[in-house]
Design an enzyme around this catalytic site. Sequence first.
Site: not given
Length: 490
Positions: A179, A254, A288, A387
């Site tokens: 996906k 992750e 990230c 974040e």
Amino acid sequence: MPGPVFPAEIGNWIEGREVPAVAGQWFSKLNPHDGSEICRAARSQADDVQRAVDAARCAYVAWSRLPGVRRGELLTAVVDAMAARRADLAQVVALETGKSPSAALGEADAAIALGRFMAGEGQRMYGRTTTSGAPNRQTSTVRQPLGVAGLIIAANTPIANVAWKVFPALICGNAAVLKTAEDTPITAWLFAQIAHQAGLPGGLLNVVQGLGREAGAPLVANPQVAVVSFTGSTAVGREIASVAGARLARVSLELGGKNPFVVCDDADLEHAVKWALLSAFSNAGQRCAAGSRLIVFEAVYQRFRDLFVAGAKQLRVGPADGDDFGPVINQRQLERILRVLERAQAEGAVVLTGGQRLMDPAHRNGFYLAPTVIEGAAAEAEVSGTELFGPVASLYRASDFESALALANRSPYGLTACIHTASVHRAMGFVQRVEAGVAVVNAGTYGSEPHMPFGGVKASGNGSREPGTEALDVYSSLKNVVVCTDPARL
Ligand code: NAD
């Protein structure tokens, strides 16, 4: 230069063929550089996911029985085909993300390097032999495929993210349903075509386009998906862990980071500033591993801040080679960052540079944020713990090593971390005690390579590591094999 040709409507890729979503719906993919529509992509639902899972289950039977070495040969052909089309891949990545052509080419090359390493793992799918307490018993472990792998990715480095998941899943003998990220539909579509033309059997890699709730969630919930590997935000990761965990599927997460970059009073300041700028702003901070919390010793704070802010002001923002970074991926993301910055200022943080959307004629139609540096945010403020996934760096003061380390660790996340120091004692103390999956001395908050395990602690993941040889642990299970012999029958 003519780019790769792609249709106005990007379908799913199921059983080696492009197909529209069953419901015939599409969503719009906008160019982050100027807001124009690049294409429409299939808006898939549970039906489409089920078709892809069924195709993967069929293809799995033959693929899982192929020796790992043979699987590696086929994946090497896919990697070679990627290398032959690296310029096309890079062009699509640049178009979909707004990053510069040279940055996109670097990303395509990184994806190719990862594919090559993983294809080689087919020759190194080692188990162990061990001793048994009983006489005449030989024991060993072998790796076995799991079945259908459900792969869900973010858009920030689209071709790298595809390679990061697809190659390890396939080399271990699984079939895959990817996906892909809704912001980068063409990259996954092109990859599927290249892999198909290189000889990858139909059904082995299926790509489902669509939105997270509509196309990602059914993949996570599907009982025929044995392993779910996800790269994305911590909030979605938690949801996936709970849904897939409840049905006892293997889950690899992750997730996000809010990574500390510590500058000690004995650091080479110009070197530190160079790496801090790269850590905070490359790929518009959409990594990230971005270094978004700059923790600087009091003694050098002012000098570092002045150099860093001057450096940030000089960064060129745009989609061309020679620009330092491009737009953020979509308007929703841009607005979210601006809202957090507004609240940070209301709570006392000071914007030293940037803080707004770029509204000059070259940028105003795109999703561009000026390189932004703030100071004075409290360690527990929203902006310090959230974040942002954008070109925003926050400066903090620390009185000494212990307070810098404490601040570095005062975060819900634990993905990457970096220290700049001339002292081996501080360097080693930091790498041992910082709560992170990657610790770096005197460079950036990133720098992993295909053969190195990557992943985080705390809210940055669930302990799995991809890529590296460690990725095999995500996509295979160990079988302990016991063979008994009878010496009387020799
Ligand atoms: P996101 O979590 O919103 O989306 C990521 C993917 O998940 C997309 O494909 C999306 O469609 C899908 N998704 C969304 N909701 C879902 C649901 N309920 N069920 C299943 N799938 C769903 O993340 P994003 O904002 O697109 O990406 C940025 C995030 O990715 C950041 O947090 C970043 O740190 C993280 N990231 C992590 C790594 C890593 O290796 N740790 C690498 C790149 C990006």
